[in-house]
Design a protein around this motif. Sequence first.
Motif, mmCIF file in Angstrom:
data_model
loop_
_atom_site.group_PDB
_atom_site.id
_atom_site.type_symbol
_atom_site.label_atom_id
_atom_site.label_comp_id
_atom_site.label_asym_id
_atom_site.label_seq_id
_atom_site.Cartn_x
_atom_site.Cartn_y
_atom_site.Cartn_z
ATOM 1 N N HIS A 120 -0.492 13.409 12.272
ATOM 2 C CA HIS A 120 -1.944 13.557 12.220
ATOM 3 C C HIS A 120 -2.464 14.470 13.339
ATOM 4 C CE1 HIS A 120 -5.698 12.891 10.410
ATOM 5 N NE2 HIS A 120 -6.249 12.337 11.473
ATOM 6 N N GLU A 164 -10.520 7.235 12.405
ATOM 7 C CA GLU A 164 -10.418 7.817 11.057
ATOM 8 C C GLU A 164 -11.659 7.480 10.231
ATOM 9 O OE1 GLU A 164 -8.378 10.156 10.595
ATOM 10 O OE2 GLU A 164 -7.471 9.616 12.495
ATOM 11 N N GLU A 224 -14.430 9.677 11.158
ATOM 12 C CA GLU A 224 -14.233 11.019 10.597
ATOM 13 C C GLU A 224 -14.516 11.033 9.094
ATOM 14 O OE1 GLU A 224 -11.086 13.590 12.911
ATOM 15 O OE2 GLU A 224 -10.193 11.703 12.284
ATOM 16 N N GLU A 254 -8.088 12.902 6.240
ATOM 17 C CA GLU A 254 -8.522 11.750 7.051
ATOM 18 C C GLU A 254 -8.286 10.448 6.274
ATOM 19 O OE1 GLU A 254 -8.936 12.749 9.864
ATOM 20 O OE2 GLU A 254 -10.373 14.365 10.096
HETATM 21 FE FE FE2 Z 1 -8.341 12.064 11.753
#
Ligand code: FE2
Length: 182
Positions: A63, A126, A129, A159
Amino acid sequence: MPKETGEPKFSTKTSPKAEPALLELFTDGIKDIYWAENHLVKTLPKMQKAASSKTLVAAIENHLKETKTHVARLEQVFELLDEKVQAQKCDAMEGLAKEGEGIIESTEPGTATRDVGIILASQKVEHYEIATYGGLTQLAKTLGLYDVAELLYQTLTEEKAADQKLTDVAESDINYQAAEEA
Ligand SMILES: [Fe+2]
Ligand SMILES: [Fe+2]
């Protein structure tokens, strides 16, 4: 059923110039997430170093690579908007990153408990996002900025996948190991 006229429901001709306030709000959002993604490029290696599970370390490493792509995509967005690349401090992401660092400080190295904490903190990031890219993708479409929307949508997909991967890692074995440690 009303007869289809073939006319689009919404005008596809929406020009960014027609919505100056909305475009400004959108551009500010891009500057904000640009700061956040750059901040993550700095903080993800700390998370990776603190993690023990090989699957978790690999997931964070993967990631981190994607996050660098997210930065690059946002630079393309600035170009499409004809704006200079600019970061605007994102207090939310700063807070979420601090929370992650706090978890590392308060847990023992090499434990599954620390890994669980890292996953919890990472999933909050996450989700932030996902919310941001989801909203900005929609707003880009409203503004008629379809090329920009496409770029943001690509990141949104990554994401979501990163979040799912973290869930899988937690469910596979780390949470059970952590429960054993307790
Ligand atoms: Fe991310
Ligand atoms: Fe990202």
